[in-house]
Design a protein around this motif. Structure first.
Motif, mmCIF file in Angstrom:
data_model
loop_
_atom_site.group_PDB
_atom_site.id
_atom_site.type_symbol
_atom_site.label_atom_id
_atom_site.label_comp_id
_atom_site.label_asym_id
_atom_site.label_seq_id
_atom_site.Cartn_x
_atom_site.Cartn_y
_atom_site.Cartn_z
ATOM 1 N N THR A 281 0.833 -1.204 0.000
ATOM 2 C CA THR A 281 0.000 0.000 0.000
ATOM 3 C C THR A 281 0.863 1.248 0.000
ATOM 4 N N ILE A 282 1.889 1.269 0.834
ATOM 5 C CA ILE A 282 2.727 2.463 0.943
ATOM 6 C C ILE A 282 3.604 2.638 -0.305
ATOM 7 N N ILE A 283 4.032 1.530 -0.912
ATOM 8 C CA ILE A 283 4.793 1.619 -2.162
ATOM 9 C C ILE A 283 3.901 2.169 -3.274
ATOM 10 N N ALA A 284 2.641 1.753 -3.285
ATOM 11 C CA ALA A 284 1.695 2.287 -4.276
ATOM 12 C C ALA A 284 1.559 3.800 -4.118
ATOM 13 N N GLY A 285 1.540 4.264 -2.870
ATOM 14 C CA GLY A 285 1.473 5.702 -2.615
ATOM 15 C C GLY A 285 2.689 6.430 -3.156
ATOM 16 N N MET A 286 3.880 5.857 -2.950
ATOM 17 C CA MET A 286 5.119 6.466 -3.452
ATOM 18 C C MET A 286 5.149 6.496 -4.978
ATOM 19 N N LEU A 287 4.763 5.381 -5.599
ATOM 20 C CA LEU A 287 4.784 5.311 -7.065
ATOM 21 C C LEU A 287 3.745 6.247 -7.685
ATOM 22 N N ALA A 288 2.674 6.522 -6.932
ATOM 23 C CA ALA A 288 1.661 7.469 -7.419
ATOM 24 C C ALA A 288 2.257 8.868 -7.570
ATOM 25 N N TRP A 289 3.205 9.223 -6.672
ATOM 26 C CA TRP A 289 3.890 10.511 -6.818
ATOM 27 C C TRP A 289 4.684 10.554 -8.121
ATOM 28 N N THR A 290 5.379 9.464 -8.428
ATOM 29 C CA THR A 290 6.142 9.395 -9.676
ATOM 30 C C THR A 290 5.216 9.544 -10.873
ATOM 31 N N ALA A 291 4.109 8.801 -10.863
ATOM 32 C CA ALA A 291 3.152 8.858 -11.972
ATOM 33 C C ALA A 291 2.583 10.264 -12.128
ATOM 34 N N ARG A 292 2.244 10.890 -11.008
ATOM 35 C CA ARG A 292 1.662 12.242 -11.049
ATOM 36 C C ARG A 292 2.620 13.224 -11.716
ATOM 37 N N TYR A 293 3.887 13.191 -11.321
ATOM 38 C CA TYR A 293 4.830 14.169 -11.856
ATOM 39 C C TYR A 293 5.176 13.904 -13.319
ATOM 40 N N LEU A 294 5.154 12.656 -13.732
ATOM 41 C CA LEU A 294 5.366 12.351 -15.149
ATOM 42 C C LEU A 294 4.175 12.842 -15.977
ATOM 43 N N LEU A 295 2.970 12.707 -15.439
ATOM 44 C CA LEU A 295 1.780 13.236 -16.118
ATOM 45 C C LEU A 295 1.869 14.754 -16.253
ATOM 46 N N PHE A 296 2.365 15.410 -15.205
ATOM 47 C CA PHE A 296 2.551 16.865 -15.264
ATOM 48 C C PHE A 296 3.632 17.242 -16.280
ATOM 49 N N ALA A 297 4.701 16.438 -16.338
ATOM 50 C CA ALA A 297 5.825 16.750 -17.220
ATOM 51 C C ALA A 297 5.434 16.674 -18.685
ATOM 52 N N TYR A 298 4.554 15.728 -19.028
ATOM 53 C CA TYR A 298 4.273 15.484 -20.449
ATOM 54 C C TYR A 298 2.843 15.859 -20.868
ATOM 55 N N GLY A 299 2.013 16.320 -19.915
ATOM 56 C CA GLY A 299 0.680 16.794 -20.270
ATOM 57 C C GLY A 299 0.715 18.253 -20.693
ATOM 58 N N ASP A 300 -0.401 18.757 -21.175
ATOM 59 C CA ASP A 300 -0.511 20.180 -21.515
ATOM 60 C C ASP A 300 -1.954 20.628 -21.348
ATOM 61 N N ALA A 301 -2.177 21.936 -21.548
ATOM 62 C CA ALA A 301 -3.511 22.496 -21.342
ATOM 63 C C ALA A 301 -4.386 22.382 -22.578
ATOM 64 N N GLY A 302 -3.891 21.657 -23.601
ATOM 65 C CA GLY A 302 -4.664 21.464 -24.825
ATOM 66 C C GLY A 302 -5.251 20.072 -24.893
ATOM 67 N N SER A 303 -4.798 19.306 -25.890
ATOM 68 C CA SER A 303 -5.349 17.966 -26.106
ATOM 69 C C SER A 303 -4.956 16.981 -25.011
ATOM 70 N N LEU A 304 -3.921 17.316 -24.239
ATOM 71 C CA LEU A 304 -3.447 16.406 -23.181
ATOM 72 C C LEU A 304 -3.844 16.894 -21.779
ATOM 73 N N THR A 305 -4.903 17.708 -21.718
ATOM 74 C CA THR A 305 -5.384 18.194 -20.421
ATOM 75 C C THR A 305 -5.757 17.044 -19.496
#
Length: 409
Positions: A281-305
């Protein structure tokens, strides 16, 4: 508990977190755009939360628990806080703004413990009665974001340019004054410690719980808790400025998706904890931080919102799966003798030390990737906490030996 008492406690929680969510989320955007603050200066402003967390135990331990009713101290702190908020509203440069925010957070952070103490003192079974009261705090945070984005539109590009975002401090100042006055009507909560009883610094900071670090698993968890707060600081400090800068509409309102997610995953946590155990459970929480920041890094306010919205929605897993699971684990390891001290120590280590380091690092990296005035290389900035969170997850997975922990509400 009577309906009147439930209403009082629920309204108290609503205002307590409406106040925090009503200015803290948009702070970085306000400072960068309206006070021309650098990343380092924004980091200093956010770090006041950590200084408040470090100093709070002294205010609670030396004053609140010994000499005065908790509801009266809560009232005084919020009334003074209302004045400091008004001063922040009027400040037109960072040098004037910083002393007020530092003073405010030193006063506000102790109120988080006070509202809990006032609530618990009215409950016969806190395990069952506290959650329905505390959820109004999350609702308050959500309402604050929705008001900023969808009623006043203070976080729109035009409003930010016009300096309207400073109105959040005026709004919160009014709410703080209301809570300050309302606090004096709350149920009486007398001091819990005899004023003549000696309380050491170690008692106040929970340092007696350092004995638990002799347990290898708890040591790994403790160090991991501090380290994971470094990438956490990037979210608090940079998420709203990032979303505003890249042109997302109503960013503050959309960030409340994170709080809604927090409520949902809080309900799902017992299932995950029971099904997969503490370590997974706690590892899933840590990996969720990684996933979140990668989504922020490669998303945008257009088609990838959708990537940005998904990153925000991961907040429930990021927060609940790590921090709430961690509180349960800490409680199970501490036992009755060190229960309060252990929770205090973890809070000091995470919101105090861990996030203090995290805000500083986030400020340095943000300044390093400044392309032009109010323009950053956000993809590069977000990759840093993504990699760091992943590294912490790997270290924890390798060093923490699995052990069975029962979920306790």
């Amino acid at each position: 508990m009577s309906f009147k008492t439930k209403f009082q406690l629920s309204f108290m929680m609503f205002l307590e977190f409406f106040i925090w969510g009503g200015w803290f989320v948009t702070l970085g955007t306000f400072l960068g755009n309206n006070l021309n603050a650098t990343g380092g200066e924004i980091a200093q402003a956010f770090s006041t939360q950590s200084w408040g967390a470090i100093i709070a135990p002294f205010i609670i331990g030396l004053i609140a628990d010994r000499y005065f009713n908790a509801e009266r101290i809560l009232g005084v702190l919020h009334l003074v806080g209302a004045f400091l908020m008004y001063q922040m509203y009027q400040a037109d440069e960072f040098a004037l703004f910083y002393p007020y925010i530092l003073g405010y957070m030193i006063l506000y952070m102790p109120t988080l413990a006070l509202v809990n103490s006032i609530s618990f003192s009215q409950m016969k079974d806190p395990a069952k009665e506290f959650s329905p009261i505390r959820v109004f705090g999350t609702i308050g945070w959500i309402v604050a974001g929705l008001v900023i984005s969808y009623i006043f539109f203070w976080d729109s590009p035009e409003s930010i340019q016009a300096g309207m975002l400073k109105n959040t401090f005026l709004m919160v100042g009014i709410a703080s004054a209301v809570l300050g006055l309302f606090s004096f009507t709350l149920p009486k909560t007398p001091p819990s410690v005899n004023k003549d009883e000696k309380v050491s610094v170690a008692d106040m900071l929970g340092l007696d719980a350092l004995k638990l670090l002799k347990d290898r698993n708890f040591l790994v968890f403790f160090i991991s808790s501090i380290l994971i707060c470094i990438p956490l600081a990037f979210y608090y400090q940079n998420a709203n400025p990032f979303l505003s800068e890249i042109g997302m509409e109503n960013p503050t309102g959309k960030m409340t998706i994170g709080q809604a997610s927090e409520v949902l995953f809080m309900l799902l946590l017992p299932y995950f904890f029971t099904k997969f155990g503490f370590k997974k459970t706690i590892i899933a929480g840590m990996l969720a931080w990684t996933a979140r920041y990668l989504l922020f890094a490669y998303g945008d306010a257009g088609s990838l919102t959708f990537m940005l919205l998904l990153g925000i929605a991961l907040h429930g897993i990021c927060y609940d799966f790590f921090f709430v699971s961690g509180q349960i684990y800490t409680d199970s390891k501490a036992g009755e003798k060190y229960k309060s001290a252990a929770q205090g120590l973890i809070t000091l280590a995470t919101y105090g030390v861990g996030m203090l380091i995290g805000f500083w690092i986030a400020g340095q990296i943000t300044d390093n990737y400044l392309i032009s005035e109010n323009s950053h290389d956000w993809a590069s900035i977000w990759r840093f906490p993504a990699i760091f969170a992943f590294a912490v997850a790997i270290i924890f997975a390798l060093l923490f030996k699995n052990e069975k922990i029962e979920y306790k509400e």
